[in-house]
Motif scaffolding. Structure first.
Motif, PDB file in Angstrom:
ATOM      1  N   GLN A   1       0.846  -1.210   0.000  1.00  0.00           N
ATOM      2  CA  GLN A   1       0.000   0.000   0.000  1.00  0.00           C
ATOM      3  C   GLN A   1       0.874   1.250   0.000  1.00  0.00           C
ATOM      4  O   GLN A   1       0.637   2.196  -0.748  1.00  0.00           O
ATOM      5  CB  GLN A   1      -0.911  -0.044   1.242  1.00  0.00           C
ATOM      6  N   HIS A   2       1.908   1.247   0.834  1.00  0.00           N
ATOM      7  CA  HIS A   2       2.754   2.441   0.905  1.00  0.00           C
ATOM      8  C   HIS A   2       3.486   2.672  -0.411  1.00  0.00           C
ATOM      9  O   HIS A   2       3.543   3.795  -0.918  1.00  0.00           O
ATOM     10  CB  HIS A   2       3.772   2.343   2.057  1.00  0.00           C
ATOM     11  N   LEU A   3       4.040   1.590  -0.963  1.00  0.00           N
ATOM     12  CA  LEU A   3       4.829   1.764  -2.191  1.00  0.00           C
ATOM     13  C   LEU A   3       3.955   2.272  -3.339  1.00  0.00           C
ATOM     14  O   LEU A   3       4.377   3.123  -4.125  1.00  0.00           O
ATOM     15  CB  LEU A   3       5.496   0.437  -2.568  1.00  0.00           C
ATOM     16  N   ILE A   4       2.722   1.766  -3.408  1.00  0.00           N
ATOM     17  CA  ILE A   4       1.819   2.210  -4.480  1.00  0.00           C
ATOM     18  C   ILE A   4       1.602   3.721  -4.379  1.00  0.00           C
ATOM     19  O   ILE A   4       1.755   4.457  -5.362  1.00  0.00           O
ATOM     20  CB  ILE A   4       0.465   1.465  -4.377  1.00  0.00           C
ATOM     21  N   GLU A   5       1.273   4.197  -3.185  1.00  0.00           N
ATOM     22  CA  GLU A   5       0.982   5.635  -3.047  1.00  0.00           C
ATOM     23  C   GLU A   5       2.261   6.460  -3.203  1.00  0.00           C
ATOM     24  O   GLU A   5       2.240   7.539  -3.795  1.00  0.00           O
ATOM     25  CB  GLU A   5       0.289   5.909  -1.702  1.00  0.00           C
ATOM     26  N   HIS A   6       3.372   5.925  -2.724  1.00  0.00           N
ATOM     27  CA  HIS A   6       4.640   6.655  -2.809  1.00  0.00           C
ATOM     28  C   HIS A   6       5.094   6.807  -4.263  1.00  0.00           C
ATOM     29  O   HIS A   6       5.479   7.885  -4.701  1.00  0.00           O
ATOM     30  CB  HIS A   6       5.709   5.911  -2.001  1.00  0.00           C
ATOM     31  N   VAL A   7       5.036   5.713  -5.007  1.00  0.00           N
ATOM     32  CA  VAL A   7       5.585   5.736  -6.368  1.00  0.00           C
ATOM     33  C   VAL A   7       4.648   6.443  -7.339  1.00  0.00           C
ATOM     34  O   VAL A   7       5.094   7.205  -8.195  1.00  0.00           O
ATOM     35  CB  VAL A   7       5.903   4.289  -6.843  1.00  0.00           C
ATOM     36  N   THR A   8       3.348   6.185  -7.205  1.00  0.00           N
ATOM     37  CA  THR A   8       2.426   6.755  -8.207  1.00  0.00           C
ATOM     38  C   THR A   8       1.959   8.162  -7.847  1.00  0.00           C
ATOM     39  O   THR A   8       1.533   8.912  -8.728  1.00  0.00           O
ATOM     40  CB  THR A   8       1.143   5.895  -8.344  1.00  0.00           C
ATOM     41  N   GLY A   9       1.982   8.522  -6.580  1.00  0.00           N
ATOM     42  CA  GLY A   9       1.411   9.814  -6.161  1.00  0.00           C
ATOM     43  C   GLY A   9      -0.109   9.768  -6.095  1.00  0.00           C
ATOM     44  O   GLY A   9      -0.750  10.754  -5.758  1.00  0.00           O
ATOM     45  N   LEU A  10      -0.704   8.605  -6.404  1.00  0.00           N
ATOM     46  CA  LEU A  10      -2.161   8.464  -6.328  1.00  0.00           C
ATOM     47  C   LEU A  10      -2.568   8.044  -4.918  1.00  0.00           C
ATOM     48  O   LEU A  10      -1.751   7.541  -4.149  1.00  0.00           O
ATOM     49  CB  LEU A  10      -2.641   7.396  -7.319  1.00  0.00           C
ATOM     50  N   LYS A  11      -3.843   8.230  -4.590  1.00  0.00           N
ATOM     51  CA  LYS A  11      -4.354   7.775  -3.296  1.00  0.00           C
ATOM     52  C   LYS A  11      -5.279   6.587  -3.533  1.00  0.00           C
ATOM     53  O   LYS A  11      -6.073   6.590  -4.498  1.00  0.00           O
ATOM     54  CB  LYS A  11      -5.176   8.877  -2.613  1.00  0.00           C
TER      55      LYS A  11
END
Ligand SMILES: NC(=O)c1ccc[n+]([C@@H]2O[C@H](COP(=O)([O-])OP(=O)(O)OC[C@H]3O[C@@H](n4cnc5c(N)ncnc54)[C@H](O)[C@@H]3O)[C@@H](O)[C@H]2O)c1
Length: 372
Positions: free
Chosen positions: A204-214
């Motif tokens: 979950q963290h990596l997804i939001e960190h890398v994409t900038g999406l929520k």
């Protein structure tokens, strides 16, 4: 501040997993000295670690409350600057709270707390005290993860459509996987989730960190395959993200034979990228107009973001511990400047707890989609 930064540690006793990784990573930048700690519940074992690290015996404390009091009793120029918390999950909140309230900066392992209410309470203390808080989501410290984030921010992938993340481990496939495994499936020590809290939060963290999406909404299915466990040892989460993107997290600790198989795949309308933690020095770029390209850490054309997080020339592999060290470097810089920097913090902690609560509620209930 022309001196080394003084660190204390809670956890990381004999045989503990991540405490030693923290100690090595903290030393790597040459800016941190470990000067105090409580390295376990058993004072004798805690002292073993303190002695092996040549710590002053007076600064190996009986418990974290005595450490707060003991450090406050020292002259300011001897006290720790921050504490690293690497205990099982249930202690993250009370220990963070105790040190923050006493005026110390905190670096804490994930998940930040046992609930979003606790995470929000910590956020309040951090903001009111003006202190620094780092949450150890170490995967964001990998150079090629930073490059992936930069590529997306630069628009290389175009509009993001689909994010697929897998984190597969096999270590809990059998019932008795050792003492590290036992607290991870005990709700009193791990919290409301097992596998999803342990490794799903990294996804979950990596997804939001890398994409900038929520991540805005989720639909989840948690499973407990090994009989007798009170928490999930496997789970899948479908996600609806901001800007219309969709995604899936597949996390399992009963994926027999798997090591730390953490894979991130992101598809945009122009290009796609893929990163694998077992080959962390590579970032795969795909499009429909050209052959697959592999960017490798350490090359001039790979990009500034990766270069900033690199230590060695190409071909001398960097990995898990260096990624931790990169987060430590950023945190040390923040302590020196007094301003938060580019590392995961309490906002990410609040977000991971809201994600976990939504996942557990959705998996236990009948709602199709649950808002985060
Ligand atoms: N970021 C990562 O990649 C990563 C990897 C593994 C673990 N973790 C996190 O790190 C934390 C620790 O995990 P681990 O695998 O090292 O666990 P572990 O069981 O190996 O170690 C935990 C340590 O905490 C000590 N401890 C327990 N109660 C204590 C107390 N009251 N005071 C002081 N010390 C105490 C134990 O004695 C032990 O030494 C967990 O929150 C876990 O989620 C993160």
């Amino acid at each position: 501040m022309k001196r080394k930064i003084r660190m204390g540690m809670i956890g990381g006793g004999p045989g503990a997993f991540i405490g030693e990784v923290h100690r090595i990573a903290a030393r790597m930048g040459g800016q941190i000295d470990l000067v105090a700690g409580v390295f376990g519940r058993d004072p004798k074992k805690s002292r073993e670690i303190a002695d092996s690290l040549f710590l002053c015996p007076d600064r190996c404390y009986a418990d974290y409350a005595s450490m707060v009091a003991g450090e406050l009793g020292l002259p300011v120029n001897e006290r720790i600057d921050f504490v690293c918390i690497c205990t099982p999950n249930h202690l993250h909140f009370p220990v963070s709270k105790a040190f923050l309230e006493a005026g110390f900066h905190v670096l804490c392992e994930k998940p930040v707390a046992m609930s979003s209410a606790e995470a929000l309470a910590l956020q309040k203390i951090i903001e009111s005290k003006g202190l620094l808080f780092c949450l150890m989501h170490n995967y964001s410290g990998y150079p090629m993860i930073q490059q992936a984030r930069q590529a997306i921010a630069d628009g290389m992938l175009g509009r993001l459509r689909k994010i697929n993340v897998e984190y597969s481990l096999g270590w809990l496939a059998a019932p008795n996987a050792g003492k590290q495994a036992s607290w991870r499936v005990d709700p009193k020590q791990a919290g409301i989730s097992g596998c999803m809290a342990d490794i799903g939060t990294h996804a979950q963290h990596l997804i939001e960190h890398v994409t900038g999406l929520k991540i805005l909404q989720i639909s989840a299915d948690l499973s407990t395959f090994v009989e007798g466990r009170a928490l999930d040892d496997d789970g899948s989460v479908m996600m609806r993200l901001s800007d219309g993107a969709r995604g899936v997290i597949f996390a399992s600790e009963v994926a027999t034979g798997e090591e730390n198989n953490f894979i991130l795949k992101i598809y945009g309308d122009k290009a796609a990228l893929e990163w694998r933690q077992q080959t962390p020095e590579e970032l795969i770029i795909r499009s429909n107009d050209a052959p697959m390209q592999i960017l490798r850490r350490g090359w001039p054309g790979t990009g500034e973001a990766a270069a900033k997080f690199s230590r060695l020339p190409a071909g001398h592999p960097e990995g898990f511990i260096e990624a931790f060290a990169n987060i430590y470097d950023a945190f040390v810089e923040a302590i020196r400047s007094g301003k938060p920097g580019d590392y995961p913090g309490i906002e990410e902690g609040v977000s991971e707890m809201r994600f976990l609560e939504a996942v557990v509620a959705n998996s236990n209930g009948n709602e199709k989609w649950t808002n985060i």
